[in-house]
Design an enzyme around this catalytic site. Structure first.
Site, PDB file in Angstrom:
ATOM      1  CB  SER A 146      34.111  35.521 -82.005  1.00 57.94           C
ATOM      2  OG  SER A 146      35.083  34.778 -82.704  1.00 57.94           O
ATOM      3  CD  GLU A 250      30.122  31.437 -81.748  1.00 58.94           C
ATOM      4  OE1 GLU A 250      30.233  31.262 -82.979  1.00 58.94           O
ATOM      5  OE2 GLU A 250      30.955  32.064 -81.068  1.00 58.94           O
ATOM      6  CG  HIS A 321      31.597  33.643 -86.117  1.00 66.82           C
ATOM      7  ND1 HIS A 321      31.542  32.888 -84.962  1.00 66.82           N
ATOM      8  CD2 HIS A 321      32.793  34.305 -86.071  1.00 66.82           C
ATOM      9  CE1 HIS A 321      32.641  33.085 -84.253  1.00 66.82           C
ATOM     10  NE2 HIS A 321      33.412  33.932 -84.902  1.00 66.82           N
TER      11      HIS A 321
END
Length: 351
Positions: A146, A250, A321
């Site tokens: 992230s 992502e 995630h």
């Protein structure tokens, strides 16, 4: 005042455009000459893992304790960063304090690996404050995902050190994630990352499916991470050289039009035109949102942006995630097979 013709001005601009690449500038300001790849030592039972909060604050002491117990269950020791429990609004302390923890953990000879407890936001603010010379002299695995993407790619770009897009401390340390973590970081295995194919009591695979966008195989260095974070630092010199890379991406909780916008930015910055292949992992909770009537789907956006590249592309990899995730080394040589939906490391990512 000296007036210049339009032709003279255009000629000057053309000359500047020709000279800038020679000076090391590129459209996205990524590093022009990538430092030699530096593999960190593998993690061994008994090693100490430094826990840091380089982005969001550790609001829950219980989460930190669970992280500590999870790592101890892997046979590891834990050292908390000096500023782990600091708080400055939504950040885990000031930029200087969070950067100090990163720099200190790399400098500490008693720490063999570094793990972020949370993502959130704030890592990009630290990039000018990191001691890249000390990091390069003290290679060790740095792990997270992230917002930690900013640290992973910047450190790789500036030092050549392979970093790891994997679990944060607050993640779910389930068997799938732990197995991937250990294969890459403990065993130094040339892993083949492949999604699980458990049918359960269904007649066909219904979850964690891959979608081949453009078939084929390609080799290159794995570079990427969170799409939002990567696009937020486009135009800085904290990005690696994208030439012949395998880009993996992502994201989470982004409306489809935002994914469209960010992929457009990567295209305009010249990133997509340089890569040898693309793996788009999971975009969890990425819905049309308030895009209005006739919103494009996520699948359509990926096809529009990535099919035209004429390189192997697939989506759905266990990167993102999600509770079950791969530990993907940033900077490692790999081969992707977009038809089979696999990423194969060509050698171990640690020594």
């Amino acid at each position: 005042m000296v007036f210049r013709s339009r032709r003279d001005v255009l000629a000057s601009l053309s000359l500047a455009a020709a000279v800038l690449p020679l000076l090391g500038f590129s459209p996205s300001l990524a590093v022009d000459k990538q430092p030699k790849t530096l593999l960190p030592p593998r993690i061994k039972p008994g090693d100490t893992v430094g826990l840091i909060c380089p982005a969001g604050a550790a609001f829950s002491k219980e989460t930190v304790q669970v992280t500590k117990e999870s790592l101890e269950a892997l046979g590891l020791k834990v050292k908390l960063g000096k500023h782990v429990f600091d708080r400055f609004g939504y950040l885990a302390g000031t930029d200087q304090a969070r950067a100090e923890d990163v720099n200190s953990m790399f400098a500490d000879k008693g720490v063999q690996a570094i793990l972020a407890i949370h993502g959130g936001w704030g890592c990009a603010r630290l990039l000018p404050l990191l001691d890249y010379k000390t990091i390069q002299k003290n290679p060790k695995p740095l792990i997270g995902y992230s917002d930690i993407t900013a640290l992973l790619v910047a450190i790789y770009a500036k030092t050549g050190l392979v970093t790891f897009h994997g679990p944060v401390g607050a993640a779910t340390w389930n068997k799938f994630s732990v197995d991937s973590f250990k294969q890459v970081l403990f065993d130094a295995a040339p892993v083949t990352f492949q999604n699980p194919k458990e049918l359960g009591d269904n007649l066909a695979l219904t979850k964690d499916r891959i979608t081949t966008i453009t078939p084929g195989t390609a080799r290159g260095k794995l570079v990427g991470g969170n799409l939002t974070v990567l696009t937020a630092i486009i135009g800085s010199d904290y990005l690696p050289n994208w030439k012949d890379a395998i880009l993996f991406l992502e994201d989470t909780n982004e409306n489809v039009y935002k994914v469209d916008r960010m992929l457009t930015q990567l295209k305009l910055a010249g990133v997509l035109d340089q890569v040898k292949g693309v793996v788009f992992g999971k975009c969890s909770d990425c819905n049309p949102g308030s895009g209005g009537y006739g919103s494009l789907t996520l699948e359509e956006v990926l096809e529009q942006h990535l099919q035209s590249l004429k390189v192997p592309v697939y989506s759905g990899a266990m990167i993102g995630h999600i509770t079950h995730k791969f530990t993907v080394p940033v900077g490692a040589e790999a081969e992707i097979d977009a038809t089979a939906g696999t990423i194969r490391l060509l050698s171990g990512a640690v020594v």
